[in-house]
Design a protein around this motif. Structure first.
Motif, short mmCIF file in Angstrom:
data_model
loop_
_atom_site.label_atom_id
_atom_site.label_comp_id
_atom_site.label_asym_id
_atom_site.label_seq_id
_atom_site.Cartn_x
_atom_site.Cartn_y
_atom_site.Cartn_z
N ILE A 157 -10.79 28.92 117.71
CA ILE A 157 -9.42 29.37 117.97
C ILE A 157 -8.42 28.32 117.51
N GLU A 158 -8.83 27.05 117.48
CA GLU A 158 -7.94 25.99 117.00
C GLU A 158 -7.63 26.17 115.52
N GLN A 159 -8.56 26.78 114.78
CA GLN A 159 -8.35 27.03 113.37
C GLN A 159 -7.51 28.29 113.14
N VAL A 210 -18.76 18.44 113.69
CA VAL A 210 -17.50 17.78 114.01
C VAL A 210 -17.02 18.22 115.37
N GLU A 211 -16.67 17.25 116.19
CA GLU A 211 -16.12 17.55 117.51
C GLU A 211 -14.61 17.44 117.40
N ARG A 212 -13.93 18.56 117.65
CA ARG A 212 -12.49 18.61 117.47
C ARG A 212 -11.75 17.90 118.59
N SER A 213 -10.59 17.37 118.25
CA SER A 213 -9.70 16.85 119.28
C SER A 213 -9.16 18.01 120.08
N PRO A 214 -8.95 17.84 121.39
CA PRO A 214 -8.50 18.93 122.21
C PRO A 214 -7.08 19.38 121.92
N ALA A 215 -6.29 18.61 121.26
CA ALA A 215 -4.93 19.03 120.92
C ALA A 215 -4.55 18.44 119.58
N SER A 216 -4.27 19.34 118.62
CA SER A 216 -3.97 18.89 117.28
C SER A 216 -2.73 18.02 117.25
#
Length: 453
Positions: free
Chosen positions: A140-142, A219-225
């Motif tokens: 969903i971040e993407q 890759v582990e995404r950051s919780p807030a871009s």
């Protein structure tokens, strides 16, 4: 799936074109998912009683299957790699959840279902739902552009909440009418079929959602871009982090000691009709949604730690207050207070979770926490079932259960004493409501991409 807003910051509109279509489809997913939650899983325990299962079995159906979902989460990354991407995994989970309702609809139509089969079906439902959570968070971040993200998740949250509440109320009215006509099981069959269709429509929206960039599985995404870069490297008090997690898990055990058994208590012991039952659930749900904004302001002004303490203290007496009286006005007041306390607890919990744990590993640690949390749910529910089985499903036994639950919650507060918790809280965090529980809040999961500092 939904986002519960803490603060809505006005931002520019999301990009047009394909992005707009993706956001529209995400709103469609939220609406259909919310409707499914409202008229589907929320009534599993009530259906267990209607189909002839015991009060103890009714409580277990609402709790034990979550452990299966927690276990499946641990292997979800490997499964995603095998199936070929996040979207495929998420859509497959949505379709499987939809299919899980069909045998329940058939069982309601025929009027026969064993506890083993019910637990198996409910386990499939929760395995399909919880195992896609980490993948959905990354995906969903993407999909949602950083610009306008807070406003979008706020809109999505309101839509999901409206649909959940509408599904809950309509289903209650349907069950009330069919029970008066002597065909309650037919009502359940219809509701479960509608829930299956809604989740299938949700899967269709998810399937048609595309993003231009692929995300490497490792890759582990950051919780807030948009979060501050130096927040990743801020020192973390490891002892306090362990204390926080220990408190949350221990608290869950004592919450679930009584939580799953409020439905059989209301429908089995107090013999409430479906309108009263749904009305009490709705009061807690509405008060929780409304009070989130208040607790959000407290979190911004005074920090998430204070909100967590307010919520933790507020949850302590709730179970035991059911012992005082069975008067409907009294129970309605309890439910309103319950929603307010649960809003503070869940908001404080998620904000503290992301404040305390290292940013680089939040997704992985969230997965581990989810497993520990579902294991705690299982332990608490089994302990409650053992008490009911040993002393019998009488009002007196339920009172012992409620009292023990409140005592345990009070003792759990000792785990927070001395913990050095962060003073600066996140401004907001999104939450997906996965299920509604009359005596144990709601089953929620954070939207990592929505975390804002």
């Amino acid at each position: 799936m939904d986002r519960t807003p803490v603060s809505a910051t006005t931002q520019s509109s999301p990009a047009a074109g394909g992005s707009d279509r993706n956001l529209t489809r995400s709103l469609g997913d939220a609406a259909c998912f919310g409707g499914m939650v409202g008229c589907g899983e929320t009534y599993f325990s009530a259906f267990a009683l209607a189909v002839g299962l015991s009060e103890t079995a009714s409580g277990l159906v609402a709790s034990i299957p979550l452990l299966v979902g927690g276990v499946i989460q641990l292997v979800s990354l490997k499964a995603i790699a095998w199936i070929g991407g996040y979207r495929r995994w998420i859509v497959a989970g949505a379709v499987l959840q939809s299919l899980a309702f069909l045998p329940l609809a058939y069982a309601a139509w025929t009027g026969s279902l064993s506890i083993v089969m019910f637990l198996l079906i409910a386990s499939v439902y929760w395995a399909a739902g919880l195992s896609t959570g980490p993948a959905w968070n990354t995906w969903i971040e993407q999909i949602v552009p950083v610009a306008g993200r807070a406003r979008f998740f706020s809109k999505r949250s309101r839509l999901q909440q409206i649909c959940t509440f509408s599904g809950l109320m309509v289903a209650g009215l349907v069950l009330q009418w069919t029970s008066q006509e002597g065909i309650a099981l037919t009502g359940f069959a219809g509701l479960f079929f509608v829930a299956a269709v809604l989740r299938l429509m949700s899967a269709s929206f998810l399937h048609r959602t595309r993003h231009a960039q692929s995300v490497p599985l490792h890759v582990e995404r950051s919780p807030a871009s948009g979060a501050r870069e130096h927040a990743v490297d801020e020192p973390v008090d490891e002892r306090s982090a362990i204390q926080l997690l220990a408190y949350l898990v221990a608290m869950q055990v004592f919450i679930q000691l009584s939580g799953p058994y409020f439905v059989p208590y209301m429908l089995g012991q107090l013999e409430f009709d479906y309108v009263v039952y749904v009305g009490l659930i709705a009061l807690a749900f509405l008060s929780k949604v409304i009070s989130f904004a208040f607790w959000g302001r407290i979190a911004e002004e005074s920090g998430a730690a204070k909100v967590l303490w307010f919520g933790g203290i507020g949850l302590v007496p709730l179970a035991s207050l059911w012992i005082v009286s069975t008067n409907l006005v009294w129970l309605a007041v309890i439910q309103i207070l319950s929603g307010i306390a649960w809003a503070a607890y869940e908001l404080g919990f998620f904000l503290m979770f992301f404040e305390t744990l290292p940013a680089k590993h939040r997704t992985r640690l969230l997965t581990y926490h989810n497993f520990a949390n579902t294991l705690a749910i299982c332990v608490g529910a089994l302990a409650g079932a053992a008490i009911l089985a040993y002393w019998g499903t009488t009002s007196q036994t339920y009172y012992y259960l409620f009292g023990l639950s409140s005592t345990g919650r009070l003792l759990c507060l000792g785990l927070l004493v001395g913990a050095v918790l962060p003073k600066h809280s996140l401004k907001s965090i999104g939450m997906r409501v996965l299920a509604i529980r009359p005596g144990a809040g709601s089953v929620t999961a954070p939207i990592i991409a929505s975390a804002e500092e």
